[in-house]
Design a protein around this motif. Sequence first.
Motif, mmCIF file in Angstrom:
data_model
loop_
_atom_site.group_PDB
_atom_site.id
_atom_site.type_symbol
_atom_site.label_atom_id
_atom_site.label_comp_id
_atom_site.label_asym_id
_atom_site.label_seq_id
_atom_site.Cartn_x
_atom_site.Cartn_y
_atom_site.Cartn_z
ATOM 1 N N PHE A 73 1.940 3.081 -3.318
ATOM 2 C CA PHE A 73 3.144 2.606 -2.617
ATOM 3 C C PHE A 73 3.244 3.222 -1.229
ATOM 4 C CE2 PHE A 73 7.522 3.013 -1.242
ATOM 5 C CZ PHE A 73 7.955 1.709 -1.345
ATOM 6 N N ARG A 74 3.061 4.524 -1.143
ATOM 7 C CA ARG A 74 3.108 5.174 0.166
ATOM 8 C C ARG A 74 1.855 6.029 0.335
ATOM 9 N NH1 ARG A 74 7.337 5.540 3.118
ATOM 10 N NH2 ARG A 74 8.801 5.459 1.403
ATOM 11 N N SER A 75 0.987 5.617 1.251
ATOM 12 C CA SER A 75 -0.208 6.400 1.496
ATOM 13 C C SER A 75 -0.327 6.682 2.983
ATOM 14 C CB SER A 75 -1.439 5.690 0.939
ATOM 15 O OG SER A 75 -1.377 4.323 1.228
ATOM 16 N N GLU A 79 11.069 -1.089 -0.506
ATOM 17 C CA GLU A 79 10.606 -2.061 0.503
ATOM 18 C C GLU A 79 9.182 -2.562 0.274
ATOM 19 O OE1 GLU A 79 11.046 -0.622 4.519
ATOM 20 O OE2 GLU A 79 9.548 -2.025 5.296
ATOM 21 N N LEU A 80 9.081 -3.886 0.285
ATOM 22 C CA LEU A 80 7.771 -4.534 0.268
ATOM 23 C C LEU A 80 7.406 -4.932 1.676
ATOM 24 C CD1 LEU A 80 7.477 -7.487 -2.275
ATOM 25 C CD2 LEU A 80 5.955 -5.548 -2.027
ATOM 26 N N GLU A 81 8.429 -5.441 2.366
ATOM 27 C CA GLU A 81 8.210 -6.001 3.701
ATOM 28 C C GLU A 81 9.493 -5.891 4.500
ATOM 29 O OE1 GLU A 81 6.082 -9.645 3.765
ATOM 30 O OE2 GLU A 81 7.000 -10.341 5.615
ATOM 31 N N GLY A 82 9.374 -5.553 5.778
ATOM 32 C CA GLY A 82 10.551 -5.505 6.648
ATOM 33 C C GLY A 82 10.497 -6.682 7.603
ATOM 34 N N GLU A 109 2.223 10.576 6.605
ATOM 35 C CA GLU A 109 3.417 10.661 5.766
ATOM 36 C C GLU A 109 3.490 12.032 5.112
ATOM 37 O OE1 GLU A 109 5.629 8.273 5.439
ATOM 38 O OE2 GLU A 109 4.627 6.342 5.775
ATOM 39 N N ARG A 134 1.212 -2.366 -0.807
ATOM 40 C CA ARG A 134 2.469 -2.471 -1.570
ATOM 41 C C ARG A 134 2.586 -3.821 -2.256
ATOM 42 N NH1 ARG A 134 7.280 0.474 1.830
ATOM 43 N NH2 ARG A 134 6.109 2.412 2.039
ATOM 44 N N GLY A 169 3.184 -4.734 3.778
ATOM 45 C CA GLY A 169 2.047 -3.892 3.447
ATOM 46 C C GLY A 169 1.178 -4.591 2.415
ATOM 47 N N SER A 174 6.851 -7.839 8.668
ATOM 48 C CA SER A 174 5.795 -6.837 8.580
ATOM 49 C C SER A 174 5.680 -6.325 7.151
ATOM 50 C CB SER A 174 6.138 -5.692 9.537
ATOM 51 O OG SER A 174 5.305 -4.592 9.289
ATOM 52 N N GLN A 213 -1.584 -3.379 6.865
ATOM 53 C CA GLN A 213 -0.372 -4.165 7.121
ATOM 54 C C GLN A 213 -0.749 -5.614 7.399
ATOM 55 O OE1 GLN A 213 1.356 -1.983 10.463
ATOM 56 N NE2 GLN A 213 3.045 -1.409 9.133
ATOM 57 N N PHE A 268 -3.294 2.668 5.182
ATOM 58 C CA PHE A 268 -2.930 1.474 4.416
ATOM 59 C C PHE A 268 -3.149 0.251 5.295
ATOM 60 C CE2 PHE A 268 1.091 1.073 6.726
ATOM 61 C CZ PHE A 268 1.301 2.372 7.141
ATOM 62 N N ARG A 284 -0.395 6.578 8.930
ATOM 63 C CA ARG A 284 0.803 7.392 9.163
ATOM 64 C C ARG A 284 0.643 8.711 8.417
ATOM 65 N NH1 ARG A 284 5.685 2.846 8.668
ATOM 66 N NH2 ARG A 284 4.691 1.420 10.130
#
Length: 433
Positions: free
Chosen positions: A186-188, A260-263, A178, A307, A304, A302, A193, A191, A176
Amino acid sequence: MEQNDIMEKIVSLCKRRGFIFPGSQIYGGLSGTWDFGPLGVELKKNIKKSWWRALVYQRDDIVGLDTSIIMNPSVWEASGHIQGFSDLLVDCKECKKRFREDIVKQTCPECKGALTQSKQFNLMFKTFVGSVEDSTSTVYLRPETAQGIFVNFKNILTTSRKKLPFGIAQYGKAFRNEITIGNFIFRSREFEQMELEFFVQPGEAQRWHQYWIQERLLWYQRLGIKKEHLIVRQHEKKELAHYAKDCYDIEYFFPMGPSELEGIANRTDFDLRQHSKISGNDLSLLDEKTNTKFFPYVIEPSGGVDRALLAFLIDAYSEEIVRGEKRVVLRLHPSLAPVKVAILPLLRNRPDIVELAKNIKNIFPGNYYVVYDDTGSIGRLYRRQDEIGTPYCVTVDVQSLEDKKITVRDRDTMQQERIHIENLKEYLDKKLE
Ligand code: ATP
């Protein structure tokens, strides 16, 4: 320990001990990318292995899959990602930096300059297939692994002969573009999934949704994350992704706040219906009772990998004072620990001890990672293994040459036990089971 301190400590430990390095570091890096070193790759592999074991091996209703990262662009049209997978962004009129609208206030967070009106920015990375770079050869790097599962729905159904309810699990890279990255891994932009698409009768979707929230929570807890460090948060209507009817996030109390770890989303029949429509291949099922066609609903946990890895590290990190000295311990669950056993000679300048220690390493056939280390004094070697979370150290000393016994030291209790070399493998296999 201060919450902010802990992130700094984890980042430094990861770099120092070879878990994680900034991507392309010798060229000044590439923001939003990370490389996993010898210990990081083990930890990551162990997380994925535990996930796979819990979903695929320990159940009868889920099968695995591994699909391409680059897919026919029509996939992303059908899934709604071309039209809808975007963030609202604003630009600073002064310093020209770009920010997500939802995380800034009225002015630029860096220079306090005025911001432009927000506009949509698609998060998918584009590239080209073949030798011509034009719109007909444009493809995307997948922003989620899920679509590979949906487009293979019929393939799996016919080859695995599964009936509803059943699931398809896949882990792999996602990309993504981002705009706001950060908080370490945490946000890259690249990554991994771990995604499960669980197909159910539409009328049973709500019940399965609740079921999977609990299952996934328990998975994190079983692997050592403290219950009180996790919360479940339901999405507000305005937060829901374009495909979701309802969604819950499992959040971990990261140092920057619960995140968020997982949605876990109820994707309804959105994806199968869309792919049927756009591809012209009917992905519906036949209800044998009523002889009518229907599309199953999908519950999607879902998560990461990166994460989860960060949360496992933070939760496992501890500092304590032992005999007046600071001891840093990663109390990782043994199944996650990168190195399971370290074989250490008490005296590294004694060839007979070194030889015995090296021979002991050969007892282990490679089912788990066992290392031999003689690059420091025993105190130092223990400290190093504690810091990377190795559950057991085996020490070979002068006495071992005589009685063929070695000392096994437990990372958490620091208790030591004398074990005969002949029984060592069985002893550790049992402990690490
Ligand atoms: P966020 O709101 O934090 O951007 P998201 O809701 O867009 O995340 P999902 O689309 O639900 O995330 O993706 C599922 C999981 O993939 C997330 O829970 C997270 O663990 C992981 N993930 C998503 N984006 C990233 C990223 N940029 N870097 C690392 N992991 C990510």
